[in-house]
Design an enzyme around this catalytic site. Structure first.
Site, PDB file in Angstrom:
ATOM      1  N   ALA A  17       3.569   5.761  -2.706  1.00 39.90           N
ATOM      2  CA  ALA A  17       4.485   6.710  -3.405  1.00 39.90           C
ATOM      3  C   ALA A  17       4.561   6.662  -4.880  1.00 39.90           C
ATOM      4  O   ALA A  17       4.791   8.185  -4.667  1.00 39.90           O
ATOM      5  CB  ALA A  17       5.194   5.741  -2.683  1.00 39.90           C
ATOM      6  N   GLY A  62       1.020  -0.902   0.098  1.00 35.65           N
ATOM      7  CA  GLY A  62       0.503   0.270  -0.151  1.00 35.65           C
ATOM      8  C   GLY A  62       0.915   1.629  -0.207  1.00 35.65           C
ATOM      9  O   GLY A  62       0.613   2.356  -0.382  1.00 35.65           O
ATOM     10  N   CYS A  63       1.663   1.423   0.879  1.00 32.26           N
ATOM     11  CA  CYS A  63       3.069   2.876   1.012  1.00 32.26           C
ATOM     12  C   CYS A  63       3.527   2.724  -0.771  1.00 32.26           C
ATOM     13  O   CYS A  63       3.581   3.516  -1.442  1.00 32.26           O
ATOM     14  CB  CYS A  63       3.589   2.527   2.112  1.00 32.26           C
ATOM     15  SG  CYS A  63       2.519   1.962   3.786  1.00 32.26           S
ATOM     16  N   THR A  64       3.841   1.102  -1.218  1.00 34.63           N
ATOM     17  CA  THR A  64       4.373   1.828  -2.557  1.00 34.63           C
ATOM     18  C   THR A  64       4.200   2.634  -3.404  1.00 34.63           C
ATOM     19  O   THR A  64       3.996   3.395  -4.490  1.00 34.63           O
ATOM     20  CB  THR A  64       5.212   0.673  -3.280  1.00 34.63           C
ATOM     21  OG1 THR A  64       6.293   0.078  -1.940  1.00 34.63           O
ATOM     22  CG2 THR A  64       5.658   0.667  -4.394  1.00 34.63           C
TER      23      THR A  64
END
Length: 157
Positions: free
Chosen positions: A49, A44-46
């Site tokens: 970003a 999710g963070c990738t």
């Protein structure tokens, strides 16, 4: 509790290069998008970003910078930036002071387990660090587009 119209907490921390940075120095002509995320290299963070990366030029055109913050260390941030070709700073908050100041370090439930962690959140700030919009418990899909839409409304475009 942070509120729209109030001044956001300024902070001094280190970026991915270990350089000391202040939030006030990271704002562009119209402001800065400050987003908090749980962890480098996670799915999710990738996705989040990379969405900011892909829309970075568009946000810059509107006069906004982007800054990501997590509790990961600068070395982890550097690897994340290099692997994903990110084009904005990631700030390390290993002590958790920034997360506490912004109210994003909270109890979460993940796979049935309760624990403390960063609740994915974004703050749209003007160039005087006044909060224009708070996005709490962010869902990654469509988030950056929502920010761009809100910036367009703020700027009357």
């Amino acid at each position: 509790m942070l509120e729209v119209g109030k001044k956001a907490p300024n902070f001094t921390s280190v970026n991915q290069n270990g350089e000391k940075v202040k939030l006030a120095d990271l704002t562009e002509k119209n402001g800065v998008v400050v987003y908090f995320y749980p962890r480098d290299m996670t799915p999710g963070c990738t996705t989040e970003a990379c969405d900011f990366r892909d829309n970075f030029a568009h946000l810059k055109k509107f006069g906004y910078n982007v800054v990501g913050i997590s509790k990961d260390n600068p070395k982890s941030h550097t690897k994340f930036i290099e692997k994903q070709n990110l084009n904005f700073d990631l700030i390390s908050d290993e002590s958790g002071e920034i997360c506490e100041a912004y109210g994003v370090w909270r109890e979460k439930v993940f796979m049935g387990r309760k624990g403390m962690g960063i609740v994915r959140s974004t703050f749209l700030l003007d160039n005087s660090l006044k909060i224009k919009k708070i996005y709490d418990s962010v869902k990654v899909k469509g988030h950056v587009e929502e920010i761009i839409k809100d910036i367009q409304e703020i700027q009357g475009k």
